[in-house]
Design an enzyme around this catalytic site. Structure first.
Site, PDB file in Angstrom:
ATOM      1  N   ASN A   1      -7.818  -2.113  14.016  1.00 20.53           N
ATOM      2  CA  ASN A   1      -9.083  -2.481  13.607  1.00 20.53           C
ATOM      3  C   ASN A   1      -9.314  -3.497  12.713  1.00 20.53           C
ATOM      4  OD1 ASN A   1      -8.295  -1.527  11.246  1.00 20.53           O
ATOM      5  ND2 ASN A   1      -9.478   0.277  11.067  1.00 20.53           N
TER       6      ASN A   1
ATOM      7  N   ASP B   1       0.963  -1.226  -0.002  1.00 20.09           N
ATOM      8  CA  ASP B   1      -0.005   0.144  -0.121  1.00 20.09           C
ATOM      9  C   ASP B   1       0.956   1.186  -0.128  1.00 20.09           C
ATOM     10  OD1 ASP B   1       0.677  -0.338   2.557  1.00 20.09           O
ATOM     11  OD2 ASP B   1      -1.112  -0.760   3.402  1.00 20.09           O
TER      12      ASP B   1
ATOM     13  N   GLU C   1      -9.878  -1.352   5.077  1.00 23.89           N
ATOM     14  CA  GLU C   1     -10.519  -1.048   6.163  1.00 23.89           C
ATOM     15  C   GLU C   1     -11.860  -1.908   6.494  1.00 23.89           C
ATOM     16  OE1 GLU C   1      -8.822   0.524   8.222  1.00 23.89           O
ATOM     17  OE2 GLU C   1      -8.103   2.356   7.409  1.00 23.89           O
TER      18      GLU C   1
ATOM     19  N   HIS D   1      -7.517  -4.095   9.999  1.00 26.48           N
ATOM     20  CA  HIS D   1      -7.400  -4.156   8.665  1.00 26.48           C
ATOM     21  C   HIS D   1      -6.056  -4.745   8.187  1.00 26.48           C
ATOM     22  CE1 HIS D   1      -5.126  -0.030   9.242  1.00 26.48           C
ATOM     23  NE2 HIS D   1      -4.207  -0.958   9.017  1.00 26.48           N
TER      24      HIS D   1
HETATM   25  C1  GLP Z   1      -0.520   0.424   8.585  1.00 18.59           C
HETATM   26  C2  GLP Z   1      -0.479  -0.466   7.421  1.00 18.59           C
HETATM   27  C3  GLP Z   1      -0.740  -1.895   7.511  1.00 18.59           C
HETATM   28  C4  GLP Z   1       0.176  -2.152   8.933  1.00 18.59           C
HETATM   29  C5  GLP Z   1      -0.690  -1.612   9.995  1.00 18.59           C
HETATM   30  C6  GLP Z   1      -0.249  -1.965  11.358  1.00 18.59           C
HETATM   31  O1  GLP Z   1      -1.816   1.219   8.500  1.00 18.59           O
HETATM   32  N1  GLP Z   1      -1.082   0.179   6.111  1.00 18.59           N
HETATM   33  O2  GLP Z   1      -0.027  -2.419   6.325  1.00 18.59           O
HETATM   34  O3  GLP Z   1      -0.126  -3.548   8.970  1.00 18.59           O
HETATM   35  O4  GLP Z   1      -0.741  -0.092   9.784  1.00 18.59           O
HETATM   36  O5  GLP Z   1       0.694  -1.260  11.510  1.00 18.59           O
HETATM   37  P1  GLP Z   1       1.967  -1.371  12.814  1.00 18.59           P
HETATM   38  O6  GLP Z   1       2.540  -2.280  12.365  1.00 18.59           O
HETATM   39  O7  GLP Z   1       2.501   0.075  12.898  1.00 18.59           O
HETATM   40  O8  GLP Z   1       0.935  -1.606  13.997  1.00 18.59           O
END
Ligand code: GLP
Length: 248
Positions: free
Chosen positions: A134, A65, A141, A136
Site C-alpha cells: 500500500n 519498526d 501507513e 508504506h
Molecule cells: C513490513 C515492514 C516494512 C516492509 C514492508 C514490505 O510491513 N514494516 O518495513 O518494507 O512490510 O515487506 P516485504 O519486503 O515483505 O514485502
C-alpha cells in the site's frame, strides 16, 4: 534532488547491489549509522552481507519498526528477524545495535528514547527501506498527514494480511499495532536505498515514484529527498522503464 532508479534483472542482483551500497558506506565511514528494514525483500541483501563479511565492528544500527507487544525473542518480532538474518552472523558489536522493545511497559517512552538515541548517534547515514503493497515505508501507513517522529501506529488491515505468513498465516495473529520511525525520521537519513522486488510491487512503486507526492502514498516522499537509490528487479520496475538509470 537526486532520485536514481536502477532496474536490475532479478532479486539476486538487487540484493548484491544493496549489499554493495552498505559496503561503500562503511568504507567511507566505518562507524556509519545504518537504518535497517525487515520484511522479505531485504533478506537477500542480508544473506549477501553474511557471505561477504564486511567489517561492521564500528557500524551502528537502528531498525525501522517493531510490532507492539512482542518480546525480542518472539518468532514474529523484527528483533529476532534481524538477529537471525544478520546481526548474529557479522561482527557488529551488540552495544551498537538498537532495536525497539516491542514489549516495553511504556511504549510511548520507548519511542521517545529511541528518537533520542538516533539523535545522539548523529542521525542515520544510510536508511534501507522496503515498500509495503500500500506504499508504506516502515510502518507509516497511508493517511492524511505525514508522520513525524518515532510513534505508535495501528496497522492497516491489508498490512496484517500481507504480513500474516510470518505469524502462521492468520492475519488475526499479527499484532494490531507497531512502533515505527516516522516519515520525518526517515527523510532525515542522509542517504536512502529502497528495495522493491516482485510484480506485486510494480504498481505501487510506479505510483510512489512518478505520481503525486502525498501521504496517501507514503513512499512518494522519497521524490523530495536529496539522495535516494531505488533498486528494483525487472518485475517490480516494469512500469518504470523510461526512468531507469537516470538521476532527477
Ligand atoms: C513490513 C515492514 C516494512 C516492509 C514492508 C514490505 O510491513 N514494516 O518495513 O518494507 O512490510 O515487506 P516485504 O519486503 O515483505 O514485502
Amino acid at each position: 534532488m537526486s532520485l536514481e532508479i536502477r532496474i536490475l534483472p532479478d532479486y539476486d542482483a538487487v540484493s548484491a547491489m544493496a549489499a554493495t551500497e552498505l559496503e561503500t558506506m562503511l568504507a567511507q565511514k566505518p562507524d556509519a549509522v545504518i537504518g535497517f528494514a525487515t520484511g522479505e525483500t531485504p533478506r537477500g541483501m542480508y544473506r549477501e552481507l553474511v557471505r561477504r563479511q564486511p567489517n561492521c565492528r564500528q557500524m551502528r544500527t537502528f531498525n525501522l519498526d517493531e510490532y507492539l507487544g512482542l518480546p525480542p525473542d518472539h518468532p514474529g518480532s523484527y528483533a529476532r528477524y534481524m538477529h537471525e538474518a544478520l546481526f548474529d552472523h557479522i561482527n557488529v558489536q551488540p552495544e551498537h545495535v538498537h532495536l525497539m522493545r516491542g514489549d516495553a511497559s511504556d511504549p510511548s517512552a520507548e519511542c521517545k528514547a529511541y528518537e533520542q538515541a538516533i539523535a545522539d548517534a548523529g542521525g542515520i547515514d544510510l536508511q534501507v527501506l522496503g515498500i509495503g503493497r500500500n506504499g508504506h515505508i516502515g510502518f507509516n501507513e497511508p493517511g492524511d498527514e505525514w508522520t513525524e517522529g518515532v510513534h505508535i501506529v495501528t496497522l492497516a488491515e491489508s498490512t496484517r494480511i500481507a504480513n500474516a505468513p510470518a505469524f502462521g498465516g492468520n492475519p488475526d495473529d499479527v499484532p494490531a499495532q507497531a512502533m515505527t520511525l516516522g516519515i520525518r525520521n526517515i527523510v532525515q537519513a542522509r542517504r536512502i536505498v529502497l528495495l522493491a522486488t516482485g510484480a506485486t510491487k510494480a504498481d505501487i512503486l510506479a505510483q510512489a515514484l512518478t505520481g503525486p507526492v502525498t501521504p496517501h502514498v507514503p513512499a512518494s516522499i522519497l521524490q523530495e529527498h536529496p539522495s535516494v537509490l531505488i533498486l528494483a528487479d525487472a518485475a517490480a520496475g516494469q512500469h518504470l522503464g523510461g526512468n531507469a538509470g537516470h538521476g532527477r
